[in-house]
Scaffold this active site. Structure first.
Site, PDB file in Angstrom:
ATOM      1  N   SER A  94       9.768 -36.664  -0.649  1.00  0.00           N
ATOM      2  CA  SER A  94       8.452 -37.099  -0.254  1.00  0.00           C
ATOM      3  C   SER A  94       8.459 -38.390   0.600  1.00  0.00           C
ATOM      4  O   SER A  94       7.350 -38.780   0.910  1.00  0.00           O
ATOM      5  CB  SER A  94       7.588 -37.109  -1.493  1.00  0.00           C
ATOM      6  OG  SER A  94       8.691 -38.309  -2.510  1.00  0.00           O
ATOM      7  N   THR A 196       5.313 -41.150  -3.246  1.00  0.00           N
ATOM      8  CA  THR A 196       5.543 -42.083  -2.404  1.00  0.00           C
ATOM      9  C   THR A 196       6.421 -43.401  -2.964  1.00  0.00           C
ATOM     10  O   THR A 196       6.203 -43.660  -4.428  1.00  0.00           O
ATOM     11  CB  THR A 196       4.151 -42.904  -2.196  1.00  0.00           C
ATOM     12  OG1 THR A 196       3.263 -41.884  -1.464  1.00  0.00           O
ATOM     13  CG2 THR A 196       3.956 -44.149  -1.313  1.00  0.00           C
ATOM     14  N   THR A 214       6.039 -42.910   3.133  1.00  0.00           N
ATOM     15  CA  THR A 214       5.680 -41.636   2.472  1.00  0.00           C
ATOM     16  C   THR A 214       5.826 -40.484   3.495  1.00  0.00           C
ATOM     17  O   THR A 214       5.537 -40.638   4.746  1.00  0.00           O
ATOM     18  CB  THR A 214       4.435 -41.499   1.556  1.00  0.00           C
ATOM     19  OG1 THR A 214       4.387 -40.356   1.133  1.00  0.00           O
ATOM     20  CG2 THR A 214       3.264 -41.771   2.616  1.00  0.00           C
ATOM     21  N   ARG A 224      -3.512 -35.390   8.715  1.00  0.00           N
ATOM     22  CA  ARG A 224      -4.049 -36.098   7.520  1.00  0.00           C
ATOM     23  C   ARG A 224      -3.025 -37.287   7.406  1.00  0.00           C
ATOM     24  O   ARG A 224      -1.881 -37.260   7.419  1.00  0.00           O
ATOM     25  CB  ARG A 224      -3.699 -34.817   6.185  1.00  0.00           C
ATOM     26  CG  ARG A 224      -4.234 -35.693   5.026  1.00  0.00           C
ATOM     27  CD  ARG A 224      -3.048 -36.125   4.319  1.00  0.00           C
ATOM     28  NE  ARG A 224      -3.364 -36.792   3.087  1.00  0.00           N
ATOM     29  CZ  ARG A 224      -2.769 -37.223   1.995  1.00  0.00           C
ATOM     30  NH1 ARG A 224      -1.691 -37.844   2.750  1.00  0.00           N
ATOM     31  NH2 ARG A 224      -3.050 -37.949   1.076  1.00  0.00           N
ATOM     32  N   THR A 247       0.966 -45.065  -5.568  1.00  0.00           N
ATOM     33  CA  THR A 247       1.383 -43.816  -5.513  1.00  0.00           C
ATOM     34  C   THR A 247       0.355 -42.637  -5.988  1.00  0.00           C
ATOM     35  O   THR A 247      -0.476 -42.976  -6.754  1.00  0.00           O
ATOM     36  CB  THR A 247       2.641 -43.668  -6.365  1.00  0.00           C
ATOM     37  OG1 THR A 247       3.365 -42.513  -5.917  1.00  0.00           O
ATOM     38  CG2 THR A 247       2.472 -43.546  -7.598  1.00  0.00           C
ATOM     39  N   GLY A 248       0.540 -41.507  -5.514  1.00  0.00           N
ATOM     40  CA  GLY A 248      -0.421 -40.534  -5.767  1.00  0.00           C
ATOM     41  C   GLY A 248      -1.259 -39.890  -4.875  1.00  0.00           C
ATOM     42  O   GLY A 248      -1.076 -40.307  -3.650  1.00  0.00           O
TER      43      GLY A 248
HETATM   44  N1  GLY Z   1       0.117 -41.451  -1.731  1.00  0.00           N
HETATM   45  C1  GLY Z   1       0.547 -40.719  -0.716  1.00  0.00           C
HETATM   46  C2  GLY Z   1      -0.312 -39.868   0.251  1.00  0.00           C
HETATM   47  O1  GLY Z   1      -1.566 -39.673  -0.382  1.00  0.00           O
HETATM   48  O2  GLY Z   1      -0.110 -39.569   1.186  1.00  0.00           O
END
Ligand code: GLY
Length: 337
Positions: A94, A196, A214, A224, A247-248
Site C-alpha cells: 500500500s 497509508t 501511500t 484518483r 489512514t483509511g
Molecule cells: N488514505 C489513503 C487514500 O485514501 O488514498
C-alpha cells in the site's frame, strides 16, 4: 456504473484487498512489544521527547526514525527516512514499490511532508519513483511550489536525480490480474489492512515534523488522489501545537479535513486523544455508510502526548518513545452495544 457508485465501491475494495502480509513482514525484523488493549492518550510523566509515532505496525520504520533522532538530526530527517523504509519494502503493498496498482495496472503514489516552519511539499499520482516522500521534500525545499502532480512530478524527480523504475512487483501484478477477472468490489472492513503510512516525530529541540505516503486505494480509478498528500487532510503540523496524520478512506478524510481539524482541536485545549476522537466522530456523523469503511487518526502534541482513534476495531499504530518501540491497538468508535 455511475461515477459515485464506482468510487464508493472502489474504496471499499481497496480497503478490503490491501495488505495483511506487510504486518508480518515488518514484525519479524525488529523486536517490539504489542499492546493489545485499546490505548488512550499516552501520558507517562517521563520525558517524552524525542519521539516517533506512525500509523500501523511499522517497527522498522519507527526504529529508523528513532535512530535518525538519536544521531541528533531533525524531526524532518527522521520522518522522511522513517517512511522511506516502508516505501522500499516490496511486501508492503500500500506504499511505494510493490504498491497495488489502479484498475488499469498503473502504480501511482501520493506523498507529502511538512516541517516545523509550516512548510509543505507534496506529489500526487507520481509513477515509477520509489520514494515519493523524498520528491515531496524536494518540492518543498527546491521549488516555489507546494504540490506537483503526475508527469510533472515524475519529470521533476528525474531532473532532481531520482532514477525511474518499475514499481509493479510480480506479487502486486498477480493480485491485480486476479482482481481483474471479476473486477468485483466487495466491501470488507479492514481488520489488519496496512494502508497509508503517516509518521510524526519530535526531535531533541522539541520541533515537530510529519510525513505521509501511500499508493492509495487499490484498483482505484486512474488519476484518483486521496487524502494522504493533501495538506490538512492526510497530514498537518503546527510546531506550536502538534501534528496529526490519517489512514483509511481518503475521500472521508478529505471531506472533513481531518488532520487540520485535530491540530485545531488541540489548539483549543483538547488532548491528542480527545481530538482524534472528535475527528472520527465528525466522519461518522457526516457519513451514513461509515460501517463500510475505515478511517484512523494518530496525533501528538508539543509535549509528546499521543492519541489515536478509528471507526472500526483493529487499526493500530507504533510509537518509539522512552527507548521503547511499541505497537498499540487504537481505541475505536464502532463498539458492539
Ligand atoms: N488514505 C489513503 C487514500 O485514501 O488514498
Amino acid at each position: 456504473m455511475k461515477r459515485r457508485k464506482f468510487i464508493q465501491n472502489t474504496i471499499l475494495s481497496g480497503l478490503g484487498l490491501s495488505v495483511a502480509t506487510a504486518l508480518t513482514a515488518c514484525a519479524d525484523e525488529t523486536k517490539m512489544t504489542t499492546i493489545t488493549d485499546e490505548t488512550k492518550a499516552v501520558s507517562t510523566g517521563k520525558p517524552v521527547i524525542p519521539m516517533v509515532i506512525a500509523t500501523w505496525n511499522v517497527p522498522n520504520a519507527t526504529k529508523k526514525a528513532w535512530e535518525v533522532l538519536q544521531a541528533g538530526k531533525s524531526a524532518l530527517d527522521a520522518v522522511e527516512q522513517g517512511v522511506m523504509v516502508e516505501e522500499a519494502d516490496v511486501n508492503n503493498q500500500s506504499v511505494g514499490k510493490g504498491g497495488l496498482p489502479d484498475r488499469d495496472g498503473n502504480v501511482t503514489l501520493d506523498a507529502c511532508i511538512m516541517n516545523k516552519e509550516g512548510n509543505y511539499g507534496a506529489v500526487v499520482c507520481i509513477e515509477n519513483i520509489k520514494h515519493p516522500i523524498s520528491v515531496a521534500r524536494k518540492v518543498m525545499e527546491d521549488t516555489p511550489h507546494v504540490l506537483l502532480a503526475g508527469n510533472g512530478a515524475k519529470q521533476f524527480a528525474i531532473e532532481s536525480g531520482f532514477t525511474p523504475e518499475n514499481l509493479l512487483t510480480e506479487a502486486s501484478k498477480k493480485a491485480w490480474e486476479e482482481w481483474k477477472v471479476k473486477s468485483e468490489y466487495k466491501p470488507v472492513i479492514n481488520v489488519e489492512n496496512h494502508d497509508t503510512i503517516g509518521m510524526l516525530a519530535i526531535d531533541k529541540n522539541g520541533d515537530i515534523s510529519g510525513a505521509c505516503t501511500t499508493s492509495g486505494l487499490s484498483y482505484k480509478m486512474q488519476g484518483r488522489v486521496g487524502d494522504s498528500a493533501i495538506i490538512g487532510s492526510g497530514l498537518f503540523i503546527d510546531n506550536e501545537i502538534g501534528g496529526a496524520t490519517a489512514t483509511g478512506m481518503g475521500e472521508e478524510v478529505l471531506k472533513t479535513v481531518g488532520s487540520f481539524l485535530i491540530v485545531e482541536l488541540m489548539r483549543q485545549g483538547k488532548s491528542p486523544q480527545e481530538a482524534c476522537e472528535e475527528a472520527v466522530q465528525r466522519v461518522v456523523k457526516k457519513s451514513p455508510n461509515y460501517k463500510d469503511f475505515q478511517v484512523g487518526y494518530i496525533a501528538v502534541n508539543k509535549q509528546g502526548e499521543t492519541g489515536a482513534y478509528c471507526i472500526h476495531e483493529w487499526f493500530n499504530y507504533t510509537t518509539y518513545q522512552n527507548d521503547e518501540n511499541k505497537n498499540h491497538k487504537a481505541d475505536y468508535y464502532d463498539k458492539k452495544k
